[in-house]
Enzyme design. Structure first.
Site, PDB file in Angstrom:
ATOM      1  N   SER A 205       0.874  -1.147   0.109  1.00  0.00           N
ATOM      2  CA  SER A 205      -0.114   0.166  -0.037  1.00  0.00           C
ATOM      3  C   SER A 205       0.869   1.252  -0.182  1.00  0.00           C
ATOM      4  CB  SER A 205      -0.993   0.104   1.166  1.00  0.00           C
ATOM      5  OG  SER A 205      -1.963   0.951   1.076  1.00  0.00           O
ATOM      6  N   HIS A 339      -7.019  -6.275   1.216  1.00  0.00           N
ATOM      7  CA  HIS A 339      -5.758  -5.337   1.000  1.00  0.00           C
ATOM      8  C   HIS A 339      -4.835  -5.796   1.736  1.00  0.00           C
ATOM      9  CE1 HIS A 339      -3.739  -1.932  -0.378  1.00  0.00           C
ATOM     10  NE2 HIS A 339      -3.818  -1.060   0.816  1.00  0.00           N
TER      11      HIS A 339
END
Length: 390
Positions: A205, A339
């Site tokens: 990320s 995620h």
């Protein structure tokens, strides 16, 4: 010289010593640049073509300088002094510059198999990919080095203690400087038992964005593995803006600068007029070339810009093709998982990249995989051709 490059100003580029000796002076930068398509990797801003691998090294230096000038901020050179010591799986690093000193201490988790010196992956905040028991993990605490809580984090962290809170470098540039100092320290600390020719870097990320930058800006990194880095990492600003205009809830440049301090404030004038930016993130991949690059993305989240990362990295692979190293770059984009939760479906491809670039094995890394329903419209984004560089 094309109309896209009308008007130039002098810019002092920070070439390395070798490039300074071998490159012709590339001192031009567009005053006015506007192109909705992805900028041409293979043409200097002075208008001359990139025809050889030596030309590409000089063009890469030009791109490197532009990223620092217009997006990331200045990444300083090595400090005045650097000392390091190793004890009990801790690498203690002290750097001094201009009379100010800082220390930081990455920890190392060693393999359970294999023999020293070991390959290693520098993992931002420990990383999110499964690192095999044949490879060491060097844990880099990036928030200590440059904070990234929100907009109030600018200028906070040990990097800014060293270079001042008004340093132009955003957090990602600061982290990249820290990664380079870790490698410097390993070079003078043989007792750490790390193979200096087999070093990787990873993060997920926001940390994936940072790991991508570190891999692009230090040629000693053999394998770069940005995971779900999305906009600001593997995505191209131009394609993300187009996705937003098509109704996709995707992170774009004009949003990302309001969220955190990953980029320099030098980027702010471009975020609402992205076509005037004289580069895009396909060229970030180009700066890693021809070294190993495995880009991991996730189609589950529109915010990451799945179509943008897909198209951007396909464009970036053109640099690898030009250098005769197409199989040194891979892209795997698989959804249906949270995620930063690495799925087993991507394990085989990850293993192949680690085995080739960190363990010296002959594996298949010719990998372009996506479970997305979109295609990359090359004609929409690319109006240049890919040469074969001699």
């Amino acid at each position: 010289m094309t109309s896209k490059r009308s008007g130039f100003i002098a810019l002092a580029y920070a070439f390395t010593v070798v490039l300074a000796q071998t490159c012709p002076p590339q001192i031009f930068c567009p005053v006015t640049y506007s192109d909705a398509k992805l900028p041409d990797p293979f043409t200097f801003f002075g208008g001359s073509p990139v025809q050889t691998k030596a030309d590409w090294a000089c063009r890469a230096a030009e791109i490197n300088a532009l990223f620092q000038k217009d997006e990331l901020g200045a990444i300083p050179g090595p400090p005045t002094t650097l000392t390091a010591s190793y004890s009990n799986k801790v690498l203690t690093i002290t750097v001094s510059n201009g009379g100010t000193s800082i220390s930081f201490a990455p920890t190392i988790t060693y393999p359970t198999t294999g023999s020293a010196p070991y390959p290693a992956i520098i993992a931002y905040d420990g990383g999110s990919i499964p690192i095999p028991n044949t490879v060491a993990t060097i844990n880099f605490n990036i928030d200590e080095f440059a904070q990234q809580n929100d907009g109030t984090s600018r200028g906070v962290g040990k990097f800014y203690t060293l270079f001042g809170s008004n340093a132009s470098a955003g957090a990602m540039a600061a982290w990249a400087w820290g990664v380079s100092r870790i490698i410097d320290a390993l070079q003078i600390t043989p007792s750490a038992n790390i193979n200096l020719s087999k070093i990787g870097v990873t993060g997920c990320s926001r940390n994936g964005k940072g790991a991508f930058v570190a891999g692009a800006f230090d040629s000693r990194i053999a394998l770069t593995i940005p995971q779900e880095s999305g906009s600001g990492g593997a995505a191209c600003w131009r394609i993300s803006d187009w996705q937003l205009a098509q109704g996709t809830n995707v992170q774009t440049a004009h949003e990302i600068v309001t969220e955190n301090v990953w980029f320099s404030t030098l980027f702010n004038p471009f975020v609402n007029v992205i076509p005037t930016l004289p580069f895009d993130h396909h060229l970030l991949a180009g700066l890693v070339a021809p070294r190993g690059l495995f880009v991991i993305e996730n189609t589950e989240y529109d915010w990451l810009g799945s179509q943008s990362t897909n198209g951007c990295m396909r464009a970036g692979q053109e640099v690898y093709k030009a250098l005769g190293a197409a199989d040194s770059m891979g892209f795997s984009q698989i959804g249906n998982h949270p995620h930063c939760q690495f799925p087993s479906s991507q394990q085989g491809n990850l293993t192949n990249f680690i085995n080739k670039f960190l363990l010296g094995q002959n594996t298949n890394t010719n990998i372009i995989v996506s479970d997305g329903s979109f295609t990359f419209n090359k004609a929409q984004w690319i109006d240049w051709t890919t040469p074969t560089l001699s």
